[in-house]
Design a protein around this motif. Structure first.
Motif, PDB file in Angstrom:
ATOM      1  N   GLU A  99      52.870  45.708  19.075  1.00  0.00           N
ATOM      2  CA  GLU A  99      53.172  44.408  18.473  1.00  0.00           C
ATOM      3  C   GLU A  99      52.302  43.310  19.061  1.00  0.00           C
ATOM      4  OE1 GLU A  99      57.878  44.998  17.233  1.00  0.00           O
ATOM      5  OE2 GLU A  99      57.357  44.226  19.212  1.00  0.00           O
ATOM      6  N   ASP A 102      48.899  43.664  17.533  1.00  0.00           N
ATOM      7  CA  ASP A 102      48.938  43.211  16.145  1.00  0.00           C
ATOM      8  C   ASP A 102      48.974  41.692  16.069  1.00  0.00           C
ATOM      9  OD1 ASP A 102      49.165  43.892  13.264  1.00  0.00           O
ATOM     10  OD2 ASP A 102      51.123  42.911  13.453  1.00  0.00           O
ATOM     11  N   GLN A 108      50.030  36.804  13.812  1.00  0.00           N
ATOM     12  CA  GLN A 108      51.413  36.785  13.341  1.00  0.00           C
ATOM     13  C   GLN A 108      52.247  37.800  14.110  1.00  0.00           C
ATOM     14  OE1 GLN A 108      53.043  34.926  11.214  1.00  0.00           O
ATOM     15  NE2 GLN A 108      51.425  33.804  10.158  1.00  0.00           N
ATOM     16  N   ARG A 109      53.459  37.408  14.459  1.00  0.00           N
ATOM     17  CA  ARG A 109      54.421  38.324  15.059  1.00  0.00           C
ATOM     18  C   ARG A 109      55.494  38.644  14.019  1.00  0.00           C
ATOM     19  NH1 ARG A 109      54.366  38.381  20.784  1.00  0.00           N
ATOM     20  NH2 ARG A 109      52.942  36.822  21.699  1.00  0.00           N
ATOM     21  N   PRO A 110      56.075  39.839  14.080  1.00  0.00           N
ATOM     22  CA  PRO A 110      57.147  40.159  13.127  1.00  0.00           C
ATOM     23  C   PRO A 110      58.391  39.326  13.412  1.00  0.00           C
ATOM     24  CG  PRO A 110      56.941  41.891  14.787  1.00  0.00           C
ATOM     25  CD  PRO A 110      55.777  40.965  14.998  1.00  0.00           C
ATOM     26  N   ASP A 116      66.002  37.894  11.053  1.00  0.00           N
ATOM     27  CA  ASP A 116      65.866  38.370   9.676  1.00  0.00           C
ATOM     28  C   ASP A 116      67.239  38.547   9.025  1.00  0.00           C
ATOM     29  OD1 ASP A 116      64.016  39.760   7.575  1.00  0.00           O
ATOM     30  OD2 ASP A 116      65.612  41.219   7.926  1.00  0.00           O
ATOM     31  N   ARG A 150      56.267  31.201  13.908  1.00  0.00           N
ATOM     32  CA  ARG A 150      56.179  31.757  12.561  1.00  0.00           C
ATOM     33  C   ARG A 150      57.249  31.121  11.695  1.00  0.00           C
ATOM     34  NH1 ARG A 150      56.150  38.109  10.596  1.00  0.00           N
ATOM     35  NH2 ARG A 150      56.090  37.646   8.367  1.00  0.00           N
ATOM     36  N   GLN A 152      59.043  31.658   7.765  1.00  0.00           N
ATOM     37  CA  GLN A 152      59.162  32.598   6.649  1.00  0.00           C
ATOM     38  C   GLN A 152      60.254  32.119   5.714  1.00  0.00           C
ATOM     39  OE1 GLN A 152      57.588  36.032   6.833  1.00  0.00           O
ATOM     40  NE2 GLN A 152      58.022  36.079   4.647  1.00  0.00           N
TER      41      GLN A 152
END
Length: 213
Positions: A99, A102, A108-110, A116, A150, A152
């Motif tokens: 991660e 990535d 970007q991080r999840p 979520d 981030r 979303q």
């Protein structure tokens, strides 16, 4: 739906739509109140790391959002970021090496699972959905202090396109940044509701009193 709720929905829709513009105009920014005074402090992170999330909802009253989420088994602190409200979460995150790589490559991080889950639930409460804002903070000896974030959008229980986090923060009350940077927590603000349903600034049933007034 009442005219007041229609106004809140319209303002939330306008906020999301404005993110396609380059810079929000001064007239479009929310008016600040006493709770929006910026806090000028350095980060003091226990353990050198902190992850905080806010899930924005087009709902005017923190008590209402808390009650609606409780029906889904979600009990988290709620803070009012006028004219909207937000779920506040302190998230335990331990990124894997994959991660971290990535994030380095993509920038970007999840979105953490806990965030979520809440964002999906909140997005089902209004046709305009919700917006999740996430911050990852790091500091310490031998570590360059840094903040990554981030944003979303979620609609109907599903994630949609990413939103420029910096642009979104520029259109939000100053308290938003203070909460995401760990300078403040919901208990520092009036009109907030703790995870157990206790309300600051007015005692229990404040939402019902305001609705009937």
């Amino acid at each position: 739906m009442s005219a007041h709720n229609d106004d809140i929905d319209a303002e939330f829709q306008s906020l999301v739509a404005s993110l396609g513009e380059t810079v929000p105009s001064a007239s479009s920014l929310p008016a600040r109140d006493l709770d929006d005074t910026p806090v000028d402090e350095s980060l003091h992170l226990e353990g050198g790391r902190l992850s905080v999330a806010l899930v924005l909802a087009p709902i005017a009253y923190p008590e209402a959002l808390h009650s609606l989420l409780a029906l889904s088994g979600i009990r988290e602190s709620i803070v009012r970021l006028k004219p909207w409200t937000a779920v506040w979460l302190r998230v335990e995150t331990t990124p894997t090496d994959e991660e971290e790589l990535d994030a380095l490559l993509t920038g970007q991080r999840p979105m953490p699972d806990a965030v979520d889950r809440v964002a999906r639930a909140v997005s089902r409460l209004s046709k305009y959905g919700s917006v999740a804002l996430m911050s990852w903070l790091m500091e310490g000896d031998g570590v360059e202090p840094g903040v990554s974030g981030r944003a979303q959008r979620y609609v109907g229980g599903e994630p949609e396109e990413a939103i420029p986090a910096g642009l979104l923060l520029g259109a939000m009350p100053a308290a938003t940044e203070d909460l995401l940077l760990g300078r403040t927590t919901p208990c520092d603000y009036s009109d907030s509701v703790s995870a157990d349903g206790t309300r600051r600034g007015g005692g229990p049933f404040g939402w019902f009193r305001r609705k009937s007034s």
